[in-house]
Motif scaffolding. Structure first.
Motif, mmCIF file in Angstrom:
data_model
loop_
_atom_site.group_PDB
_atom_site.id
_atom_site.type_symbol
_atom_site.label_atom_id
_atom_site.label_comp_id
_atom_site.label_asym_id
_atom_site.label_seq_id
_atom_site.Cartn_x
_atom_site.Cartn_y
_atom_site.Cartn_z
ATOM 1 N N GLY A 317 1.271 -1.298 -0.172
ATOM 2 C CA GLY A 317 0.250 0.070 -0.042
ATOM 3 C C GLY A 317 1.108 1.048 -0.057
ATOM 4 N N PHE A 318 0.904 2.597 -0.457
ATOM 5 C CA PHE A 318 0.858 3.589 -0.722
ATOM 6 C C PHE A 318 0.120 4.814 -0.462
ATOM 7 N N THR A 319 -0.337 5.634 0.433
ATOM 8 C CA THR A 319 -1.664 6.028 0.308
ATOM 9 C C THR A 319 -1.400 7.593 1.657
ATOM 10 N N THR A 320 -1.953 8.481 1.839
ATOM 11 C CA THR A 320 -1.604 9.377 2.238
ATOM 12 C C THR A 320 -1.466 9.252 4.216
ATOM 13 N N GLN A 321 -0.939 9.884 4.668
ATOM 14 C CA GLN A 321 -0.802 9.469 6.590
ATOM 15 C C GLN A 321 -2.793 9.891 7.019
ATOM 16 N N ALA A 322 -3.174 10.998 6.533
ATOM 17 C CA ALA A 322 -4.406 10.977 6.443
ATOM 18 C C ALA A 322 -5.326 9.717 6.462
ATOM 19 N N TYR A 323 -4.951 9.695 5.718
ATOM 20 C CA TYR A 323 -5.946 8.341 4.351
ATOM 21 C C TYR A 323 -5.851 7.206 5.695
#
Ligand SMILES: C[S@@+](CC[C@H](N)C(=O)[O-])C[C@H]1O[C@@H](n2cnc3c(N)ncnc32)[C@H](O)[C@@H]1O
Length: 395
Positions: A317-323
């Motif tokens: 996975g790769f996403t923003t900290q918020a998500y």
């Protein structure tokens, strides 16, 4: 994080100024011994990690309001609690240990461990890899005080273990691994280094011999011949590759500020991302008070993802900290199912805002996970907006 770009930096105490002078003399000695030039990566390594003198090796206070910067685990315990939920899923799948790289003050270790203990899901061991002897002592003191009966489960390591099973976590570690500064000047690709002048340290650029650094610089620099300054972090990639090779089963989660390659090496980001942190201000001068300030750059997550795959792991996975935090269950943790919020909950809510707000840490910070032997989607990415590490052919 949130910092101000105040150009007026507070003066150090006389002892701190002395300390910085001693470190500067040590670095100067190394420049002379190396033939009057060292690459910036070596300057950074000495400024941050020279035994007993570097910013991270010596004893100054770095984290929290009285230090130089604040990291997510220091802002809110909710950060550790969300990672605790994620840890449970990984440990239930593969068992084993938790390994934390660069645990800093030990705040995340304490929160994660407390959460897993409360759920009766403790890892076999909680391993801590910390390069700074001073920080190790601070971590040991905090964890011994919080968990006197379990302190035997905490094990400090000097190097990455040959085999790892379980969960690996690293928050704001890759950004402080010494990186090379690459400068394309009038079309020629150079490495930025440090020399001594009568006025102190100064920049000087040198040709790069054929090899990994030049190959990488040629790949990442945007097309054109215009002047462009940026960073390449081969040591950070080597760390991720080695870790990925050692991972038998489990998942590694790296959280840091940065971008995928297409944004990192954007034609308009021509001044790079080098940033120094001193007493909650940031600026761009790494020669200012060496030993008393942190030095960082954003992380090229595409390069880190490639390194993980080279080590045999797959990207989970790769996403923003918020998500990531929201997908891990942040909202339910904050409300606690209680409609009447207490004052402490409200405070927690404003700290949580710092973790997820796009104008603070929520979007700039990204989460990259890779692993082996994990078949179901990781909790932190199940309902998160996925981000691409690489451009697709249609982009
Ligand atoms: C910016 S601090 C972050 C601390 C902590 N993770 C947090 O979130 O508060 C960076 C940490 O990484 C450690 N560190 C730097 N290079 C490292 C490496 N190669 N392996 C493990 N730790 C490292 C530093 O000593 C320090 O503890």
């Amino acid at each position: 994080m949130p910092l101000s770009a105040d150009p007026i930096l507070p003066p150090p105490s006389p002892e701190a100024a002395d300390h910085s002078r001693r470190l500067a003399e040590h670095i100067a000695g190394e420049i002379v011994a190396a033939g009057d030039w060292i690459p910036f990566s070596r300057y950074m390594e000495l400024a941050l990690y020279a035994p007993g003198m570097g910013y991270y090796s010596a004893g100054s206070r770095k984290f929290g309001e009285s230090g130089d910067f604040v990291t997510a685990p220091e802002i809110s315990p909710m950060f550790g609690k969300c990672l605790g939920l994620q840890a449970r899923q990984i440990l239930e799948t593969v068992g084993g240990d938790i390994l934390e790289l660069g645990p800093g003050s030990g705040a995340l270790a304490a929160e994660l461990f407390a959460d897993l203990k409360e759920q009766g899901k403790l890892p076999d061991r909680y391993l801590l890899l910390e390069v700074s002897p001073d920080l190790r002592e601070r971590q040991r003191a905090l964890l011994a005080q919080r968990f006197p009966d379990d302190i035997g489960r905490f094990v400090w390591l000097d190097a990455l273990p040959a085999r790892i099973r379980g969960m690996v976590i690293a928050n704001e570690v890759l950004d402080v691994v010494p990186f090379a500064l690459i400068f394309r000047h009038r079309g020629e690709i150079l490495e930025r280094g440090v020399v001594l002048t009568e006025a102190g340290f100064a920049w000087d650029d040198a040709r790069i011999p054929e090899g990994d650094l030049l190959r990488r610089a040629r790949t990442v620099l945007p097309p054109g011949e215009y002047d462009y300054l940026t960073e390449v972090n081969l040591a950070g990639e080597a760390l991720v590759r080695t870790l990925s090779r050692s991972l038998e089963a489990g998942a590694a989660i790296f959280i840091d500020y940065g971008f995928p390659e297409r944004e990192y090496y954007h034609p308009q980001r021509s001044m790079g991302t080098l940033r120094c942190h001193y007493r909650h201000r940031f600026h761009g001068d790494p020669f200012f008070l060496p030993g008393l300030q942190d030095m960082t750059a954003h992380v090229d997550f595409t390069a880190m993802g490639d390194a993980a795959e080279q080590g045999g792991a797959e990207i989970l996975g790769f996403t923003t900290q918020a998500y990531f935090l929201i997908s891990s269950g942040l909202a339910a943790l904050v409300s606690g199912g209680d409609p009447n919020m207490t004052l402490s909950r409200l405070k927690a809510t404003s700290a949580v805002h710092r973790l997820i707000s796009p104008s603070e840490m929520g979007e700039l910070f990204k989460v990259l996970a890779f692993g082996k032997g994990i078949d179901s989607p990781l909790l932190g990415f199940q309902s998160a907006r996925p981000m691409a590490l690489k451009l697709s052919p249609d982009d």
